[in-house]
Design an enzyme around this catalytic site. Structure first.
Site, PDB file in Angstrom:
ATOM      1  N   GLU A   1      40.736  35.634  45.638  1.00  0.00           N
ATOM      2  CA  GLU A   1      39.940  36.721  45.047  1.00  0.00           C
ATOM      3  C   GLU A   1      38.447  36.542  45.276  1.00  0.00           C
ATOM      4  OE1 GLU A   1      40.392  37.234  40.778  1.00  0.00           O
ATOM      5  OE2 GLU A   1      39.162  39.036  40.776  1.00  0.00           O
TER       6      GLU A   1
ATOM      7  N   LYS B   1      42.983  39.492  46.831  1.00  0.00           N
ATOM      8  CA  LYS B   1      42.594  40.306  45.665  1.00  0.00           C
ATOM      9  C   LYS B   1      41.116  40.638  45.763  1.00  0.00           C
ATOM     10  CE  LYS B   1      42.448  40.347  40.626  1.00  0.00           C
ATOM     11  NZ  LYS B   1      43.207  40.050  39.406  1.00  0.00           N
TER      12      LYS B   1
ATOM     13  N   SER C   1      39.746  34.118  30.240  1.00  0.00           N
ATOM     14  CA  SER C   1      39.405  32.807  29.662  1.00  0.00           C
ATOM     15  C   SER C   1      39.090  33.016  28.183  1.00  0.00           C
ATOM     16  CB  SER C   1      38.196  32.234  30.393  1.00  0.00           C
ATOM     17  OG  SER C   1      37.097  33.102  30.178  1.00  0.00           O
TER      18      SER C   1
ATOM     19  N   SER D   1      40.172  45.599  39.244  1.00  0.00           N
ATOM     20  CA  SER D   1      39.560  46.855  38.798  1.00  0.00           C
ATOM     21  C   SER D   1      38.053  46.701  38.592  1.00  0.00           C
ATOM     22  CB  SER D   1      40.251  47.417  37.559  1.00  0.00           C
ATOM     23  OG  SER D   1      40.222  46.533  36.460  1.00  0.00           O
TER      24      SER D   1
HETATM   25  P1  13P Z   1      39.690  43.259  36.324  1.00  0.00           P
HETATM   26  O1  13P Z   1      40.762  44.154  36.881  1.00  0.00           O
HETATM   27  O2  13P Z   1      39.371  43.555  34.869  1.00  0.00           O
HETATM   28  O3  13P Z   1      38.479  43.193  37.202  1.00  0.00           O
HETATM   29  O4  13P Z   1      40.296  41.795  36.245  1.00  0.00           O
HETATM   30  C1  13P Z   1      41.007  41.314  37.299  1.00  0.00           C
HETATM   31  C2  13P Z   1      40.855  39.847  37.407  1.00  0.00           C
HETATM   32  O5  13P Z   1      41.813  39.113  37.389  1.00  0.00           O
HETATM   33  C3  13P Z   1      39.491  39.297  37.569  1.00  0.00           C
HETATM   34  O6  13P Z   1      39.576  37.958  37.931  1.00  0.00           O
END
Ligand code: 13P
Length: 341
Positions: A179, A221, A27, A263
């Site tokens: 996610e 995710k 964002s 990650s």
């Molecule tokens: P990170 O791999 O930096 O955690 O980001 C992934 C992501 O899309 C978080 O919503």
């Protein structure tokens, strides 16, 4: 094809051939933070230049199947007037879009968050589809803090929102990336992370079922099951893989085509090493892939520093990270490959 099978075909494509997803959907406040770290001003043009640098890196389509875009980016064009989603599509990379509107405080539940963005989502999905998006992402955040947080209610509220988002996405013929992120912040043990991850995933799959979401047409995710960042005892890759697979086997149905890990603040090397260990664990029903933001982009930002003359080096750094993560998908990565970049 019906909407469900379109969503399933996209899901399978996103985890095909040892490839994974680049999360480039920061964002505006988050990309500003990333740019601050390399002393680059966060202007619309700089953001476009940086994203374009990522999307035009030579050869990455061998390792990258899809890119998650932010609302601003899906509307941007190259200097020659090519819309960025079209640029990706021409390279065989599927454009996707973050559709949540970030997290807000969960009223009456101190320190807990709920993700916003369901109002008007059906119309926005339609618009994003017309702009070229073929998949969507919604991130829920679960905090671990002592024994009482997360509350049962916070887990439920976020699972409900994720399921509504997923159903609306499939209705629009888009593949939802679901996610639920259990944060690694804190001094909790890996056992506590396992407990919370299990509770959160159980709620998510129960609500997905209630909402009649086709599991063949989603990607999950999640976080890996890890020791909290400040925990004195840090689990290594073999232990992380054992905990993570064990947890997921208990709660993620085999109909889900792929698990694409975030990650979440791991270093690029750590994230790749853990993904590799996960893929070295024998039998499991889903593809185990990546949807990394920071772990793919950190070395790119460091090489770029906002200077056009560094673009080639930055693209090389992206290619290298993408290649190593693709090797990790086959369990064929080793840390000594890091030096040969
Ligand atoms: P990170 O791999 O930096 O955690 O980001 C992934 C992501 O899309 C978080 O919503």
């Amino acid at each position: 094809m019906g909407h469900e099978s379109v969503a399933a075909a996209t899901a399978r494509r996103l985890v095909s051939d040892g490839r994974g997803i680049l999360a480039a959907d920061e964002s505006s406040p988050t990309i500003k933070k990333r740019f601050d770290s390399i002393s680059v001003e966060s202007t619309e043009e700089n953001r476009r230049d940086y994203r374009q640098l990522l999307f035009t890196a030579g050869g990455v389509e061998e390792f990258i199947s899809g890119v998650i875009l932010f609302d601003e980016t899906i509307r941007q064009k190259t200097e020659d007037g090519v819309p960025l989603p079209e640029l990706l599509d021409r390279r065989g990379i599927v454009p996707g879009i973050k559709v949540d509107r970030g997290t807000g405080a969960l009223a009456f539940f101190p320190s807990e968050k709920v993700t916003e963005g369901l109002d008007g989502l059906r119309a926005r999905l339609e618009e994003y589809r017309n702009l070229g998006a073929r998949f969507t992402k919604w991130r829920a955040v679960i905090t671990i803090l002592g024994d009482a947080i997360p509350s049962r209610f916070c887990i439920e509220a976020n699972a409900q929102a994720l399921a509504r988002f997923a159903a609306l996405s499939q209705e629009a013929g888009l593949t939802p990336i679901v996610e639920p992120e259990v944060l690694m912040d804190g001094d909790h043990t890996i056992d506590r992370c396992e407990e919370v991850t299990l509770a959160s995933l159980s709620a998510v799959f129960a609500r997905l079922r209630d909402h009649r979401v086709a599991l063949e047409g989603i990607l999950l995710k999640p976080n890996m099951v890890l020791s909290g960042k400040e925990c004195p005892r840090q689990a290594g890759p073999a232990e992380v893989a054992e905990y993570t697979i064990r947890t997921f086997l208990r709660v993620v149905p085999a109909a889900v085509p792929g698990i694409v890990f975030l990650s979440g603040g791991q270093s690029p090397e750590e994230a790749t090493r853990n993904l590799n260990a996960l893929n070295q664990c024998g039998r499991r029903p889903w593809e185990l892939s990546f949807s990394f933001g920071r772990a793919l982009q950190q070395p790119v930002l460091a090489a770029w520093r906002g200077k056009a003359e560094n673009a080639a080096a930055a693209q090389k750094a992206f290619h290298q990270r993408a290649r190593l993560n693709s090797l990790a998908r086959h369990g064929k990565y080793s840390p000594d490959m890091e030096t040969g970049s």
